[in-house]
Design a protein around this motif. Sequence first.
Motif, mmCIF file in Angstrom:
data_model
loop_
_atom_site.group_PDB
_atom_site.id
_atom_site.type_symbol
_atom_site.label_atom_id
_atom_site.label_comp_id
_atom_site.label_asym_id
_atom_site.label_seq_id
_atom_site.Cartn_x
_atom_site.Cartn_y
_atom_site.Cartn_z
ATOM 1 N N ARG A 142 1.533 3.634 -11.674
ATOM 2 C CA ARG A 142 1.598 5.017 -12.873
ATOM 3 C C ARG A 142 2.438 4.627 -13.875
ATOM 4 O O ARG A 142 2.460 4.900 -14.945
ATOM 5 N N ARG A 169 -5.427 2.636 -5.059
ATOM 6 C CA ARG A 169 -5.139 2.797 -3.434
ATOM 7 C C ARG A 169 -6.601 2.337 -2.703
ATOM 8 O O ARG A 169 -6.428 1.488 -1.846
ATOM 9 N N LEU A 187 0.884 -1.220 0.055
ATOM 10 C CA LEU A 187 0.022 -0.090 0.004
ATOM 11 C C LEU A 187 0.821 1.204 -0.024
ATOM 12 O O LEU A 187 0.545 2.158 -0.733
ATOM 13 N N LEU A 188 1.840 1.249 0.981
ATOM 14 C CA LEU A 188 2.585 2.909 1.306
ATOM 15 C C LEU A 188 3.755 2.752 0.131
ATOM 16 O O LEU A 188 4.367 3.942 -0.010
ATOM 17 N N VAL A 189 4.207 1.620 -0.268
ATOM 18 C CA VAL A 189 5.452 1.702 -1.046
ATOM 19 C C VAL A 189 5.479 1.568 -2.354
ATOM 20 O O VAL A 189 6.005 2.298 -3.409
ATOM 21 N N GLU A 216 1.398 2.639 -5.803
ATOM 22 C CA GLU A 216 1.032 3.758 -6.612
ATOM 23 C C GLU A 216 2.199 3.936 -7.697
ATOM 24 O O GLU A 216 1.661 4.246 -8.944
#
Lengths: 579, 68
Positions: A109, A358, A100-102, A105
């Motif tokens: 992209r 997310r 999730l945090l690393v 995204e």
Amino acid sequence: MIAAQAPAAAQGTDWMSVGVFAAFTAGVLVLSSLLGRRATGAKGYFAAHGQVGWFVNGIAFAGDYLSAASFLGICGLIAFWGYDGFLYSIGYLAGWIVALLVIAEPIRRLGRYTFADALNARFGSRTVTVAAGISTLVVSLFYLVPQMVGAGALITPLLGVPHWVGVVLVGAVVTFIVATAGMVSTTWVQFIKGGLLLLLCALLVGLILGRGFTVRDPGPARDAPATGVGGVTALPAWAVPGAAAGADGLVREEGAATGPLGPVEFLRVFSASEVAAWRTAKEPAADGTTRTIARPERIAGSELLLPGNSPTFRGLRAGSALERVDFASLMLALFLGTASLPHILIRYYTVPDVRSARLSTVVGIGAIGGFYVLTLYLGLGAMTGGHLNTGDSNMAAPLLARSFGSVLFALISSVAFFTVLGTVSGLVLAGSGAVARDLVSTALGRTPDDRTQVRIARIAALALGAGAMALGFLFRDLNASFLVGWAFNVAASANLPALVMALFWRRATAAGVSAAIVTGLAASLAWVLVSKDAFEKVYGLPGADAWAPFSQPALVTIPLSAAAGVAVSLLARRPAATR
Amino acid sequence: MRRHLRALLFLVYVAAYGSFIAVTVAAPHVLAAPAPGGVNVAVAWGMGLILLAFVTALAALAMPESDR
């Protein structure tokens, strides 16, 4: 570890299970054929046109992730060893924080279809593509083996048909799903499976809490495998008002029952109870032969709610420093392995944008975390429910369901089978994508057109399906959950340092990223092949002869992979493109 | 700013998970101590890590979309 050693006792065919199972399979096949028309072109086949909604994708994450090892393996471990199984639940879920945090995204992209796309977005290097493609294939195959082994182990007790039928059935259905409609149908299969698994397990836990605990005499030791065993031998007096307690404050009266309990109360009563945990051991018989005996051990519930009861984690209590390091290494592999699994990473390409990526991760974490909370209740419910089979801990959850009626058993069994099916579809898709997009394109020196890519991927899916079936036969006696642990070690070592470098480190070079993948993959593979587990369980040699100082390589091979990546990047500092 | 908040969330989780492993390895007797709710520290910490993962996920979602 899952004790899948003993072949399940031959049983008659349970026609209810066969019926429900056939209905499920037919439904999925029809759905796949219908959806196949929508999976046109590479974007449709590999990424479901990037148009899957975030909620569906989130539950599909759960479907991809909650494999047979999660559902059957963890429940079985808890049913026999208590808290030790729950350690896997904790580690498997924690890994999602890294995703999730690393990773989520930037992956969404930068990438389009495969793990290599995102890794190589900055470099455009053929070396990186090939290294990432090979790593995807190896990790997917490593993860496929335990799923196929699980399918084979499940099918005999569930449907009363031979082991090979299970393997062939999974192989055939999955290959059909993936080859016809790629990511579109794979996503829907995962969504349905993930949703059903959660709902049925929640229902089962509700029934467990409603039933509470009942005191039962475990009876004498007997020849293994013992069936229909497991229970509470004494309850705390405060949980059974009115019953006569002994001097130790425990009620041992046969049939004394708590009645319905709340979720916290359930754990509190279990902790204060005495439980018959079944252990099997080989013992010499009077006639000189060796017999395997199953024996009930009366253990305090509070003891079973602590780590260190199972053979795998016994070292946490009395073992050497190396055994503790081994545990820490496994927990590190579980933490960093999730975000390195190709079949999880490619699911980020199926949603339309970063925000959906997310949102779907949050839904996934909620669903998967909720499921892992349920595993503790399912396992303890099975441990105390009186329906365990000491020869097959994988069957703890389905047998628990059987104690609530044959309909629930048929449903849980079919969903268990679909658990295997769903995960295998995701893996075959990830592997076929790596072949079609990464390896063949590089070998040809150009990217084939859309239609050709999909055709290559379909052929690769057929080959992978056949390969998975062969491996399922070959490794049928191996333990499913330790194979999954290896897959996490290999994935984390090969992919995570490379991903983090490529996504976040400006000075990373294509050569460095490739070096990180190759080093991590080779080192972790070599380590597991010369580890104690491999010696004992694969080669049948004494574990003391193993070359690796402990079994789980992540603690050594992840830093090694990162060091190789950094060193090569700094030494071979050149303009990024090597083409 | 957003990157820093994400890094902070990540570090909080790593601290909670890392200390759980450290205690399990080095001081397992701590896990047997009673925790609020009548369960032991092992169960409370384990369940807490699962809950913290979900809270972290919600917090990450509530953050501003992007500041780059």
